[in-house]
Design an enzyme around this catalytic site. Structure first.
Site, mmCIF file in Angstrom:
data_model
loop_
_atom_site.group_PDB
_atom_site.id
_atom_site.type_symbol
_atom_site.label_atom_id
_atom_site.label_comp_id
_atom_site.label_asym_id
_atom_site.label_seq_id
_atom_site.Cartn_x
_atom_site.Cartn_y
_atom_site.Cartn_z
ATOM 1 C CG ASN A 91 -7.583 3.808 11.677
ATOM 2 O OD1 ASN A 91 -8.541 3.196 11.676
ATOM 3 N ND2 ASN A 91 -7.178 4.853 10.837
ATOM 4 C CB CYS A 149 2.747 -3.194 16.826
ATOM 5 S SG CYS A 149 4.637 -2.843 16.810
ATOM 6 N N GLY A 205 5.605 -2.284 7.224
ATOM 7 C CA GLY A 205 6.812 -3.059 7.350
ATOM 8 C C GLY A 205 7.545 -1.931 8.262
ATOM 9 C CD GLU A 206 11.155 -0.729 12.057
ATOM 10 O OE1 GLU A 206 10.089 -0.370 12.774
ATOM 11 O OE2 GLU A 206 11.960 -0.196 12.164
ATOM 12 C CB CYS A 226 5.467 -5.696 9.724
ATOM 13 S SG CYS A 226 6.455 -5.026 10.894
ATOM 14 C CB SER A 243 7.981 6.032 11.399
ATOM 15 O OG SER A 243 7.318 5.628 12.594
ATOM 16 C CB SER A 303 6.194 3.694 16.705
ATOM 17 O OG SER A 303 6.053 4.257 15.335
ATOM 18 C CG LEU A 304 7.493 6.165 23.725
ATOM 19 C CD1 LEU A 304 8.922 5.400 23.420
ATOM 20 C CD2 LEU A 304 8.058 7.522 24.238
ATOM 21 C CG HIS A 305 2.662 3.420 19.924
ATOM 22 N ND1 HIS A 305 2.316 4.605 19.264
ATOM 23 C CD2 HIS A 305 3.124 2.675 18.980
ATOM 24 C CE1 HIS A 305 2.732 4.571 17.896
ATOM 25 N NE2 HIS A 305 3.046 3.325 17.505
ATOM 26 C CB CYS A 345 -0.014 -2.458 13.806
ATOM 27 S SG CYS A 345 0.543 -2.102 12.180
ATOM 28 C CB CYS A 355 -0.560 0.580 9.487
ATOM 29 S SG CYS A 355 0.952 1.489 8.954
ATOM 30 C CB CYS A 402 2.275 7.315 3.759
ATOM 31 S SG CYS A 402 2.701 6.020 4.967
ATOM 32 C CD GLU A 456 -2.410 -1.012 2.766
ATOM 33 O OE1 GLU A 456 -2.316 0.016 3.382
ATOM 34 O OE2 GLU A 456 -2.878 -2.189 3.096
HETATM 35 N N1 SAH Z 1 7.060 0.146 11.613
HETATM 36 C C1 SAH Z 1 7.441 1.500 11.604
HETATM 37 C C2 SAH Z 1 6.656 2.391 10.463
HETATM 38 C C3 SAH Z 1 5.139 1.849 10.198
HETATM 39 S S1 SAH Z 1 3.842 2.210 11.250
HETATM 40 C C4 SAH Z 1 6.935 2.083 12.843
HETATM 41 O O1 SAH Z 1 6.424 1.312 13.792
HETATM 42 O O2 SAH Z 1 7.034 3.051 13.309
HETATM 43 C C5 SAH Z 1 3.598 3.877 11.226
HETATM 44 C C6 SAH Z 1 2.972 4.526 12.464
HETATM 45 O O3 SAH Z 1 1.622 4.153 12.485
HETATM 46 C C7 SAH Z 1 3.543 3.808 13.453
HETATM 47 O O4 SAH Z 1 3.844 4.741 14.669
HETATM 48 C C8 SAH Z 1 2.718 2.850 14.162
HETATM 49 O O5 SAH Z 1 2.848 2.416 15.351
HETATM 50 C C9 SAH Z 1 1.209 3.550 13.828
HETATM 51 N N2 SAH Z 1 -0.182 2.471 13.725
HETATM 52 C C10 SAH Z 1 0.047 1.406 13.181
HETATM 53 N N3 SAH Z 1 -1.262 0.912 13.375
HETATM 54 C C11 SAH Z 1 -2.081 1.842 13.826
HETATM 55 C C12 SAH Z 1 -3.367 1.868 14.161
HETATM 56 N N4 SAH Z 1 -4.328 1.056 14.163
HETATM 57 N N5 SAH Z 1 -3.667 3.165 14.674
HETATM 58 C C13 SAH Z 1 -3.005 4.128 15.018
HETATM 59 N N6 SAH Z 1 -1.723 4.261 14.562
HETATM 60 C C14 SAH Z 1 -1.117 2.930 14.057
#
Ligand code: SAH
Length: 342
Positions: free
Chosen positions: A289, A115, A158-159, A111, A190, A213-215, A118, A332, A104, A91
């Site tokens: 999301n 996470c 992907g990462e 991946c 990212s 991506s800390l979260h 995701c 994503c 993007c 995508e």
């Molecule tokens: N693998 C990389 C880049 C891809 S994801 C990373 O982890 O940063 C891009 C961003 O979208 C990341 O911050 C990821 O954590 C976030 N993301 C993934 N799924 C999501 C979702 N369902 N809702 C909100 N953010 C999401």
């Protein structure tokens, strides 16, 4: 074996041409054609016919096919699902902002990071993308939309740091003046936090923006939603960010997804502020999301607002990200997943 020409740098192409008995400067002409999105060497009309034929014998030009294209009725965001030559899909999202058009892109098919929130990781990693396949997402999004692309974010499927060499090569190619010439300052990468690779990237001293991506600010919550945290703790990740900043002078931006009951408490806001103190950090709060399979829910507007307020009270700049394309599976991995399920 023919070489994948769009995965080659302009210098490598020049050397290959020299070995074929051609002048080096032809690499500029060829590079420029490739970045305009030609689908065959035949289209390179300023090259002699025999050269075009000989190029086709030595190199291949990758051409992805548009499998799906969805345009958001709300905000004009466009999501493409491309099919690669081996049948796999990735995508790309095109977003139109005041400051320019941003694509993007995906860096891997699937991946392996796992996470919990995701959609990209639900089916694991299929394979890593080649530089040409990342470049094609930019080239053909521009061609299909007729828009000039000014910014790139590596935030699709992907990462990126798990596909380090190919991503680095892609960055150099897309930055090259004879090609698309997109400045490093217009590129964001990212990562979920591969500490060893962050240190390696720091050595490259690129002017791109690194997003983490800390979260979650504490190991218990972060490990529960991001398995990578069991390898690299929050503390070790933030130390790597500090080293990155010292080496490159680039301010780091942190992505923080607001998940109800998991990452959105006032105590977590306090802890986050404390951990980022003195780091010149910028925090992007992202309403989750929701992906059906995960069972996780997004935080209320009110808790997001309170979270932001606490960060700001502690001198941390925080913005709440606008969610674009929510009507077109633009988060994503959702479009690819929905397509493959069918
Ligand atoms: N693998 C990389 C880049 C891809 S994801 C990373 O982890 O940063 C891009 C961003 O979208 C990341 O911050 C990821 O954590 C976030 N993301 C993934 N799924 C999501 C979702 N369902 N809702 C909100 N953010 C999401």
């Amino acid at each position: 074996m023919k070489q994948d020409v769009k995965s080659m740098t302009i210098e490598e192409l020049a050397i290959a041409l020299e070995e074929m008995g051609e002048p080096r400067f032809r690499s500029k002409q060829i590079f420029s054609w490739l970045h305009k999105g030609v689908k065959s060497f035949e289209e390179m009309s300023n090259l002699a016919k025999p050269l075009r034929k000989s190029l086709a014998e030595h190199f291949t030009i990758t051409v992805p096919r548009v499998l799906r294209k969805q345009v958001s009725q709300k905000d004009g965001t466009v999501k493409y699902l491309w099919q690669m030559e081996d049948g796999n899909c990735v995508e790309t999202v095109l977003m139109q902002y005041h400051h320019g058009n941003t694509v993007c892109i995906s860096t891997e098919i699937g991946c392996s990071m796992g996470c919990k929130f995701c959609a990209s990781t639900l089916g694991g990693l299929v394979r890593r993308l080649r530089p040409s396949e990342m470049l094609d997402q930019v080239i053909f999004t521009a061609q299909d939309s007729g828009l000039e692309i000014s910014n790139i974010v590596l935030m699709g499927i992907g990462e990126p740091l798990d596909n380090y060499e190919n991503v680095l090569r892609f960055l150099h190619i897309v930055n090259c003046q004879e090609g698309l010439g997109i400045g490093m300052r217009h590129i964001s990468l990212s990562t979920c936090g591969l500490v060893d690779k962050i240190d390696r990237l720091a050595e490259e001293k690129l002017q791109l923006t690194l997003s983490i991506s800390l979260h979650a600010p504490d190991d218990e919550s972060r490990s529960a939603i991001m398995p990578i945290n069991r390898k690299y703790s929050v503390q070790s990740l933030l130390e790597a960010c500090q080293r990155y900043f010292v080496k490159t002078g680039r301010r780091i931006s942190f992505e923080y997804t607001m998940i109800a009951g998991i990452s959105d408490s006032p105590e977590q806001a306090q802890l986050l502020a404390k951990r980022l103190e003195g780091m010149q950090a910028h925090v992007n709060l992202i309403p989750l999301n929701a992906v059906k399979e995960t069972g996780l829910k997004t935080s209320s507007r009110q808790s997001i607002g309170e979270f932001q307020k606490i960060l700001e009270q502690h001198g941390i700049t925080a913005t709440v990200r606008r969610t674009l394309g929510s009507d077109i599976d633009a988060s994503c991995g959702q479009l690819r997943r929905n397509y493959e399920k069918r």
